[in-house]
Design an enzyme around this catalytic site. Structure first.
Site, PDB file in Angstrom:
ATOM      1  N   HIS A 210       0.833  -1.205   0.000  1.00  0.00           N
ATOM      2  CA  HIS A 210       0.000   0.000   0.000  1.00  0.00           C
ATOM      3  C   HIS A 210       0.872   1.262   0.000  1.00  0.00           C
ATOM      4  O   HIS A 210       0.622   2.207  -0.755  1.00  0.00           O
ATOM      5  CB  HIS A 210      -0.924   0.016   1.221  1.00  0.00           C
TER       6      HIS A 210
ATOM      7  N   HIS B 178       1.189  -3.832   9.245  1.00  0.00           N
ATOM      8  CA  HIS B 178       2.566  -3.623   8.799  1.00  0.00           C
ATOM      9  C   HIS B 178       3.415  -3.070   9.930  1.00  0.00           C
ATOM     10  O   HIS B 178       2.926  -2.293  10.770  1.00  0.00           O
ATOM     11  CB  HIS B 178       2.621  -2.638   7.628  1.00  0.00           C
TER      12      HIS B 178
END
Length: 241
Positions: free
Chosen positions: A155, A204
């Site tokens: 992302h 993440h």
């Protein structure tokens, strides 16, 4: 190997000699960002960042409930909304919008460059994830669905690739300086917010996101240099414009 790298840099510096200052700055940014990514990847592979990464992830959750992020209840929903800007659907959507704008402006070669940059960034992100293959954070429950490995953050990287490339290409066809600054600022802000949302949602580690930003920036700068090179040879815009 070192001799080959030094020879490549020497030849590159010779090519850059006498070029416009902006190109020199962009090339320096490309080299520095590429080196920074390699350095972070090396640290991650050796697990030297693991303690820091886990501490950051855990500090964003309630002490007595790792499944609940800190902050007000609506912050979690905002985090999901922001992370969507780095998803495939949103990135394709904005890419198509800008491509249509460039088509209206009769700049098909710029569109081709845009699509090549986007697809190249996606391929690079997938390859990096495959070869590094870092597991996702396991210290807190994920607040968003994930399907791939963790490093670098897809992302974050693709947001940098798409939004920075879109911003740079749009800035190149916008005449007013203030509008150029505005477009690039929005692109940078979107990239930052997407990355932060990935950490907040626990999918993440911070180093995944930082590496994603750096890799995306490096790719965007590389694409910008190619665009500039083609533009200087009158190969990036139609004669009609």
């Amino acid at each position: 190997m070192h001799q080959r790298i030094l020879e490549f840099l020497r030849r590159t510096l010779i090519w850059l000699k006498g070029r416009e200052p902006l190109l020199l700055v962009v090339y320096l940014g490309f080299v520095v960002s590429t080196w920074a990514f390699i350095k972070i990847a090396d640290e991650v592979l050796e697990q030297d960042t693991q303690a820091f990464d886990k501490w950051v992830i855990r500090s964003l959750r309630q002490t007595d409930d790792p499944a609940t992020p800190i902050g007000p209840v609506w912050a979690q929903e905002i985090g999901r909304d922001l992370t969507a800007f780095g998803g495939v659907a949103a990135l394709v959507f904005f890419t198509v919008i800008v491509a249509v704008y460039l088509w209206i402006e009769k700049k098909p070669r710029v569109i081709a460059l845009l699509l090549a940059a986007a697809l190249g960034g996606l391929l690079l992100s997938s390859l990096l994830k495959h070869f590094i293959s870092r597991p996702r954070p396991d210290v807190v429950p994920h607040l968003s669905q994930v399907y791939t490995s963790s490093f670098p953050s897809g992302h974050s990287m693709l947001s940098a690739v798409i939004y920075l490339t879109l911003g740079a290409l749009l800035a190149s066809v916008i005449p007013r300086t203030i509008l150029k600054v505005y477009v690039l600022s929005v692109a940078i802000l979107l990239t930052i917010l997407v990355g932060l949302s990935r950490i907040y949602l626990g999918v993440h580690y911070p180093t995944d996101v930082i590496a994603g930003w750096i890799a995306g920036l490096s790719w965007a700068l590389f694409c910008w240099m190619i665009a500039r090179w083609l533009q200087n040879r009158d190969q990036i815009e139609d004669d009609e414009t």
